[in-house]
Design a protein around this motif. Sequence first.
Motif, PDB file in Angstrom:
ATOM      1  N   UNK A   1       0.811  -1.224   0.000  1.00 31.98           N
ATOM      2  CA  UNK A   1       0.000   0.000   0.000  1.00 31.98           C
ATOM      3  C   UNK A   1       0.836   1.261   0.000  1.00 31.98           C
ATOM      4  N   UNK A   2       2.034   1.222   0.586  1.00 31.25           N
ATOM      5  CA  UNK A   2       2.868   2.420   0.704  1.00 31.25           C
ATOM      6  C   UNK A   2       4.288   1.996   1.037  1.00 31.25           C
ATOM      7  N   UNK A   3       5.195   2.932   0.898  1.00 31.93           N
ATOM      8  CA  UNK A   3       6.604   2.703   1.205  1.00 31.93           C
ATOM      9  C   UNK A   3       6.957   3.416   2.499  1.00 31.93           C
ATOM     10  N   UNK A   4       7.575   2.690   3.419  1.00 31.01           N
ATOM     11  CA  UNK A   4       8.141   3.277   4.638  1.00 31.01           C
ATOM     12  C   UNK A   4       9.627   2.930   4.622  1.00 31.01           C
ATOM     13  N   UNK A   5      10.466   3.931   4.756  1.00 32.00           N
ATOM     14  CA  UNK A   5      11.905   3.704   4.621  1.00 32.00           C
ATOM     15  C   UNK A   5      12.637   3.852   5.943  1.00 32.00           C
ATOM     16  N   UNK A   6      13.473   2.871   6.251  1.00 28.70           N
ATOM     17  CA  UNK A   6      14.388   3.001   7.376  1.00 28.70           C
ATOM     18  C   UNK A   6      15.541   3.930   6.986  1.00 28.70           C
ATOM     19  N   UNK A   7      16.229   4.523   7.965  1.00 27.12           N
ATOM     20  CA  UNK A   7      17.287   5.489   7.653  1.00 27.12           C
ATOM     21  C   UNK A   7      18.452   4.871   6.882  1.00 27.12           C
ATOM     22  N   UNK A   8      19.011   5.652   5.964  1.00 28.25           N
ATOM     23  CA  UNK A   8      20.176   5.235   5.197  1.00 28.25           C
ATOM     24  C   UNK A   8      21.363   6.139   5.542  1.00 28.25           C
ATOM     25  N   UNK A   9      22.544   5.677   5.206  1.00 28.06           N
ATOM     26  CA  UNK A   9      23.754   6.490   5.321  1.00 28.06           C
ATOM     27  C   UNK A   9      24.122   6.964   3.928  1.00 28.06           C
ATOM     28  N   UNK A  10      23.868   8.232   3.655  1.00 27.98           N
ATOM     29  CA  UNK A  10      24.146   8.753   2.313  1.00 27.98           C
ATOM     30  C   UNK A  10      25.636   8.684   1.994  1.00 27.98           C
ATOM     31  N   UNK A  11      26.481   8.872   2.994  1.00 27.37           N
ATOM     32  CA  UNK A  11      27.927   8.824   2.740  1.00 27.37           C
ATOM     33  C   UNK A  11      28.348   7.459   2.215  1.00 27.37           C
ATOM     34  N   UNK A  12      27.818   6.400   2.828  1.00 21.29           N
ATOM     35  CA  UNK A  12      28.149   5.053   2.381  1.00 21.29           C
ATOM     36  C   UNK A  12      27.664   4.831   0.949  1.00 21.29           C
ATOM     37  N   UNK A  13      26.456   5.306   0.643  1.00 18.24           N
ATOM     38  CA  UNK A  13      25.924   5.131  -0.695  1.00 18.24           C
ATOM     39  C   UNK A  13      26.695   5.965  -1.719  1.00 18.24           C
ATOM     40  N   UNK A  14      27.106   7.183  -1.332  1.00 16.24           N
ATOM     41  CA  UNK A  14      27.901   8.014  -2.245  1.00 16.24           C
ATOM     42  C   UNK A  14      29.183   7.291  -2.625  1.00 16.24           C
ATOM     43  N   UNK A  15      29.829   6.692  -1.635  1.00 16.34           N
ATOM     44  CA  UNK A  15      31.085   5.991  -1.896  1.00 16.34           C
ATOM     45  C   UNK A  15      30.890   4.810  -2.850  1.00 16.34           C
ATOM     46  N   UNK A  16      29.648   4.298  -2.899  1.00 12.92           N
ATOM     47  CA  UNK A  16      29.357   3.158  -3.769  1.00 12.92           C
ATOM     48  C   UNK A  16      28.795   3.596  -5.124  1.00 12.92           C
TER      49      UNK A  16
ATOM     50  N   UNK B   1      11.992  10.351  11.284  1.00  9.71           N
ATOM     51  CA  UNK B   1      12.711  11.626  11.165  1.00  9.71           C
ATOM     52  C   UNK B   1      13.986  11.596  12.005  1.00  9.71           C
ATOM     53  N   UNK B   2      14.813  10.597  11.760  1.00 13.46           N
ATOM     54  CA  UNK B   2      16.119  10.533  12.430  1.00 13.46           C
ATOM     55  C   UNK B   2      17.056   9.739  11.548  1.00 13.46           C
ATOM     56  N   UNK B   3      18.311   9.707  11.918  1.00 10.34           N
ATOM     57  CA  UNK B   3      19.312   9.045  11.106  1.00 10.34           C
ATOM     58  C   UNK B   3      19.615   7.625  11.546  1.00 10.34           C
ATOM     59  N   UNK B   4      20.777   7.156  11.117  1.00 15.48           N
ATOM     60  CA  UNK B   4      21.170   5.771  11.356  1.00 15.48           C
ATOM     61  C   UNK B   4      21.633   5.502  12.784  1.00 15.48           C
ATOM     62  N   UNK B   5      22.075   6.543  13.483  1.00 11.90           N
ATOM     63  CA  UNK B   5      22.476   6.424  14.889  1.00 11.90           C
ATOM     64  C   UNK B   5      23.432   5.254  15.123  1.00 11.90           C
ATOM     65  N   UNK B   6      24.525   5.234  14.390  1.00 12.18           N
ATOM     66  CA  UNK B   6      25.477   4.136  14.492  1.00 12.18           C
ATOM     67  C   UNK B   6      25.965   3.905  15.930  1.00 12.18           C
ATOM     68  N   UNK B   7      26.066   4.977  16.692  1.00 11.42           N
ATOM     69  CA  UNK B   7      26.643   4.862  18.039  1.00 11.42           C
ATOM     70  C   UNK B   7      25.798   4.022  18.986  1.00 11.42           C
TER      71      UNK B   7
END
Length: 338
Positions: free
Chosen positions: A117-132, A304-310
Amino acid sequence: MRRVKLALALTMGEPAGIGPDITLKTWKMRFERDVQPFYVLCDPELLKARAKHLGLKIPIKVIEPEAACECFDEALPVVPLSGPVQVTPGAPSGTNAALVIESIETAVRHVKQGRASAVVTNPISKRILYDAGFHHPGHTEFLGDLAKTYWDKDVEPIMLLAGPELMAVPLTIHVPFVDVPKLVTKDLIVERCRAINKDMIERFGITAPRIAIAGLNPHAGEGGSMGMEEIETISPAIAQLRSEGIDARGPLPADTMFHSEALDTYDVAVAMYHDQALIPVKTLAFDEAVNVTLGLPYVRTSPDHGTAFSIAGTNKASPNSLMASLRLAAALAQPELV
């Protein structure tokens, strides 16, 4: 709350971040928080390993999208990706970038095919994707490109941050602040506000949306003494919008338009740049705000938040924003059922 007919497609997001954590926690709380059925586009072994790491006993069931609603109460439904994910919580790796992108593309395709019915997206790391080799500034722009791919529609995706008290749109998003003044044009304001007005009516059910438009400069330019953008660009745009029957108001000083009494005077705020919109939204509702993409032929929401790696894998991540994203996606996609 009535259950949706089609499940929501939830993407994997960056697997080294908190996406797997909040996904598992959200399913664990499905009954007490009345979570609408969803399935995850992810490596099922990743979710099993993260659940074990977090000490959560969660059954995982590999399914086709159409079966998600049926099994959701008993197991977390998962649609596998084309390969395995190798990951350590908190340690992102470019080796998973292609699968992160595949998860997003597949979710959008499933909506187009009538399988979700709809798309819900978990947070991504744009830096990691840019490098790829990822060439889009962020999620929002990529989702607009996918609308062209699957619907053959050229769209201008618009980022809306929606919280319980405030909905706000940044007119410019992932650009350096120094570039903002030359990017803010009369045409951009008019085009974006037309689209916002349309989605407020058609998606959110607001009959006559009130759109508050912020100034760019301190005190909205102070009559030209602190900048001319309000006089030369923003005010003419507002005048045109009002001539078209759109209830646009402003330009308003950004330092006074987000207090509690001011919030009662409009339905959605339009800010000139990223932080002007996101700071008040996140201050008012950091754990409950939802990122919604307007202007698309499909519904997309995201925490509305990021990947929070820490804090990935530590059991500290709150699932509240993801649950709010799922609730809002269900309401926007199938309002008659919620």
